[in-house]
Design a protein around this motif. Sequence first.
Motif, mmCIF file in Angstrom:
data_model
loop_
_atom_site.group_PDB
_atom_site.id
_atom_site.type_symbol
_atom_site.label_atom_id
_atom_site.label_comp_id
_atom_site.label_asym_id
_atom_site.label_seq_id
_atom_site.Cartn_x
_atom_site.Cartn_y
_atom_site.Cartn_z
ATOM 1 N N ILE A 33 0.883 -1.160 0.000
ATOM 2 C CA ILE A 33 0.000 0.000 0.000
ATOM 3 C C ILE A 33 0.921 1.209 0.000
ATOM 4 C CG2 ILE A 33 -1.715 1.328 1.265
ATOM 5 C CD1 ILE A 33 -2.680 -1.351 2.498
ATOM 6 N N GLU A 34 0.820 1.993 -1.064
ATOM 7 C CA GLU A 34 1.611 3.217 -1.158
ATOM 8 C C GLU A 34 0.725 4.377 -0.758
ATOM 9 O OE1 GLU A 34 3.947 4.049 -4.632
ATOM 10 O OE2 GLU A 34 4.179 1.901 -5.021
ATOM 11 N N ALA B 260 3.276 10.554 8.068
ATOM 12 C CA ALA B 260 3.368 10.775 9.523
ATOM 13 C C ALA B 260 2.280 10.014 10.271
ATOM 14 C CB ALA B 260 3.293 12.267 9.838
ATOM 15 N N GLY B 261 1.164 9.734 9.601
ATOM 16 C CA GLY B 261 0.079 8.982 10.218
ATOM 17 C C GLY B 261 0.400 7.516 10.440
ATOM 18 N N LEU B 262 1.511 7.040 9.875
ATOM 19 C CA LEU B 262 1.918 5.641 10.052
ATOM 20 C C LEU B 262 2.752 5.424 11.308
ATOM 21 C CD1 LEU B 262 2.825 4.801 6.351
ATOM 22 C CD2 LEU B 262 0.736 4.200 7.608
ATOM 23 N N ASP C 37 7.694 1.138 5.648
ATOM 24 C CA ASP C 37 8.920 1.761 5.150
ATOM 25 C C ASP C 37 8.551 3.102 4.529
ATOM 26 O OD1 ASP C 37 11.476 2.318 4.245
ATOM 27 O OD2 ASP C 37 11.352 0.951 2.538
ATOM 28 N N GLY C 38 8.753 4.165 5.282
ATOM 29 C CA GLY C 38 8.339 5.483 4.806
ATOM 30 C C GLY C 38 6.834 5.521 4.635
#
Length: 160
Positions: A36-37, A44-46, A105-106
């Motif tokens: 999921i990109e 920042a919500g991750l 990852d990012g």
Amino acid sequence: MTEIVFTPIGTVHSPFSDPRDMPIQPVGARGVRGTIELDPACAAGLQDLAGFSRIIVLYHFHRSNGYSLEVVPFLDKTPRGVFATRAPRRPNAIGISMLRLIAVDGATLTVEDVDILDGTPVLDIKPYVPAFDAYPDERAGWLTTTSGAARTMRSDDRFC
């Protein structure tokens, strides 16, 4: 009713480019990997999401056109009310899947058990919390006798 407008926060990438012959639920997609990109503005919500083993993904059935209030679902031959099914042709074409979270990852999530069409717009992501989200002893209506078939059932063209 008042119109509600959503802006996708990301896109699902999966091995499924055709809605026919793909798993109908995550249980039938065990081990199928995808990503999921997210829009980088949402990265920042991750924060803190990597501590969860599963996530709930809400998405738009972007290839579903129109709807019917009565459908013959994949796991049955009897017409059912659309709200008693998980059929993609719904008044609001919103899907939900509980996916295994492998990595963050990012702005990219690596996920497994993906039963979602490639290119699907993501509307929201929530952590799956067993203490809040699991009710294994509840009734499953007409699916009680057929839900086990979701492990091997594949979609066809009935909702294309």
